[in-house]
Design a protein around this motif. Structure first.
Motif, mmCIF file in Angstrom:
data_model
loop_
_atom_site.group_PDB
_atom_site.id
_atom_site.type_symbol
_atom_site.label_atom_id
_atom_site.label_comp_id
_atom_site.label_asym_id
_atom_site.label_seq_id
_atom_site.Cartn_x
_atom_site.Cartn_y
_atom_site.Cartn_z
ATOM 1 N N ARG A 67 0.817 -1.223 0.000
ATOM 2 C CA ARG A 67 0.000 0.000 0.000
ATOM 3 C C ARG A 67 0.847 1.267 0.000
ATOM 4 N N ASN A 68 2.114 1.147 0.325
ATOM 5 C CA ASN A 68 3.009 2.302 0.371
ATOM 6 C C ASN A 68 3.501 2.606 -1.050
ATOM 7 N N PRO A 69 3.151 3.785 -1.605
ATOM 8 C CA PRO A 69 3.541 4.095 -2.982
ATOM 9 C C PRO A 69 5.056 4.043 -3.219
ATOM 10 N N SER A 70 5.845 4.299 -2.202
ATOM 11 C CA SER A 70 7.303 4.261 -2.357
ATOM 12 C C SER A 70 7.846 2.838 -2.424
ATOM 13 N N LEU A 71 7.121 1.892 -1.879
ATOM 14 C CA LEU A 71 7.601 0.509 -1.801
ATOM 15 C C LEU A 71 6.877 -0.447 -2.734
ATOM 16 N N SER A 72 5.674 -0.105 -3.125
ATOM 17 C CA SER A 72 4.834 -1.064 -3.856
ATOM 18 C C SER A 72 5.467 -1.552 -5.150
ATOM 19 N N GLN A 73 6.200 -0.691 -5.848
ATOM 20 C CA GLN A 73 6.811 -1.131 -7.108
ATOM 21 C C GLN A 73 7.822 -2.242 -6.896
ATOM 22 N N TYR A 74 8.438 -2.284 -5.729
ATOM 23 C CA TYR A 74 9.423 -3.321 -5.436
ATOM 24 C C TYR A 74 8.744 -4.582 -4.886
ATOM 25 N N VAL A 75 7.841 -4.378 -3.948
ATOM 26 C CA VAL A 75 7.200 -5.504 -3.270
ATOM 27 C C VAL A 75 6.231 -6.234 -4.193
ATOM 28 N N ASN A 76 5.665 -5.521 -5.131
ATOM 29 C CA ASN A 76 4.657 -6.097 -6.005
ATOM 30 C C ASN A 76 5.216 -6.467 -7.382
ATOM 31 N N SER A 77 6.523 -6.408 -7.552
ATOM 32 C CA SER A 77 7.138 -6.698 -8.847
ATOM 33 C C SER A 77 7.144 -8.200 -9.125
ATOM 34 N N PRO A 78 7.261 -8.581 -10.392
ATOM 35 C CA PRO A 78 7.347 -10.009 -10.716
ATOM 36 C C PRO A 78 8.514 -10.710 -10.008
ATOM 37 N N ASN A 79 9.661 -10.042 -9.906
ATOM 38 C CA ASN A 79 10.798 -10.659 -9.212
ATOM 39 C C ASN A 79 10.530 -10.835 -7.721
ATOM 40 N N ALA A 80 9.853 -9.869 -7.105
ATOM 41 C CA ALA A 80 9.521 -10.008 -5.679
ATOM 42 C C ALA A 80 8.568 -11.172 -5.476
ATOM 43 N N ARG A 81 7.613 -11.339 -6.382
ATOM 44 C CA ARG A 81 6.687 -12.469 -6.280
ATOM 45 C C ARG A 81 7.422 -13.794 -6.500
ATOM 46 N N ARG A 82 8.410 -13.784 -7.401
ATOM 47 C CA ARG A 82 9.218 -14.986 -7.645
ATOM 48 C C ARG A 82 9.993 -15.365 -6.384
ATOM 49 N N VAL A 83 10.623 -14.365 -5.756
ATOM 50 C CA VAL A 83 11.387 -14.606 -4.528
ATOM 51 C C VAL A 83 10.470 -15.132 -3.426
ATOM 52 N N ALA A 84 9.314 -14.507 -3.263
ATOM 53 C CA ALA A 84 8.365 -14.965 -2.242
ATOM 54 C C ALA A 84 7.953 -16.405 -2.505
ATOM 55 N N ASN A 85 7.715 -16.725 -3.756
ATOM 56 C CA ASN A 85 7.319 -18.088 -4.121
ATOM 57 C C ASN A 85 8.429 -19.085 -3.784
ATOM 58 N N ILE A 86 9.659 -18.758 -4.136
ATOM 59 C CA ILE A 86 10.801 -19.625 -3.830
ATOM 60 C C ILE A 86 10.946 -19.820 -2.319
ATOM 61 N N CYS A 87 10.698 -18.743 -1.568
ATOM 62 C CA CYS A 87 10.843 -18.794 -0.112
ATOM 63 C C CYS A 87 9.628 -19.404 0.588
ATOM 64 N N GLY A 88 8.571 -19.680 -0.167
ATOM 65 C CA GLY A 88 7.386 -20.285 0.419
ATOM 66 C C GLY A 88 6.492 -19.288 1.156
ATOM 67 N N VAL A 89 6.582 -18.025 0.763
ATOM 68 C CA VAL A 89 5.738 -16.994 1.365
ATOM 69 C C VAL A 89 4.598 -16.699 0.392
ATOM 70 N N PRO A 90 3.361 -16.917 0.815
ATOM 71 C CA PRO A 90 2.234 -16.703 -0.097
ATOM 72 C C PRO A 90 2.051 -15.225 -0.443
ATOM 73 N N THR A 91 1.564 -14.975 -1.647
ATOM 74 C CA THR A 91 1.258 -13.605 -2.053
ATOM 75 C C THR A 91 0.085 -13.133 -1.200
ATOM 76 N N PRO A 92 0.255 -11.987 -0.517
ATOM 77 C CA PRO A 92 -0.836 -11.529 0.356
ATOM 78 C C PRO A 92 -2.030 -11.035 -0.446
ATOM 79 N N ARG A 93 -3.191 -11.211 0.128
ATOM 80 C CA ARG A 93 -4.423 -10.647 -0.450
ATOM 81 C C ARG A 93 -4.788 -9.452 0.418
ATOM 82 N N CYS A 94 -4.518 -8.277 -0.107
ATOM 83 C CA CYS A 94 -4.720 -7.059 0.674
ATOM 84 C C CYS A 94 -6.020 -6.378 0.305
#
Length: 94
Positions: A67-94
């Motif tokens: 939700r933070n405009p300064s961070l969302s581009q990084y946290v919501n990027s395809p690479n961030a989702r890839r890293v979360a997936n590899i680490c076993g962290v589910p994509t949050p439903r906000c």
């Protein structure tokens, strides 16, 4: 018998909910905690064990970061989702 089962189910839900609250309250939401993931997110490197551990610790904070405009581009990027997936962290439903 039905009443006892209903009570047990309600009790289990309350215990899980209270346990989640305690974990959430103990987390210090700081995007700097995810600095060990920068290479994995920015340069598509494999995430380190430290990155995965920190990402799991910060999981309750991810919606706030999204939700933070300064961070969302990084946290919501395809690479961030890839890293979360590899680490076993589910994509949050906000």
């Amino acid at each position: 018998m039905k009443t006892a089962m209903s009570f047990a189910l309600c009790l289990a839900v309350v215990v899980l909910f209270v346990g989640k609250l305690q974990v959430t309250e103990a987390v210090n939401c700081s995007p700097l905690e995810l600095s060990s993931c920068a290479g994995a997110i920015m340069m598509s490197l494999p995430p380190s064990d430290t990155c995965c551990r920190k990402l799991k610790e910060q999981e309750p904070c991810l919606c706030g970061y999204i939700r933070n405009p300064s961070l969302s581009q990084y946290v919501n990027s395809p690479n961030a989702r890839r890293v979360a997936n590899i680490c076993g962290v589910p994509t949050p439903r906000c």
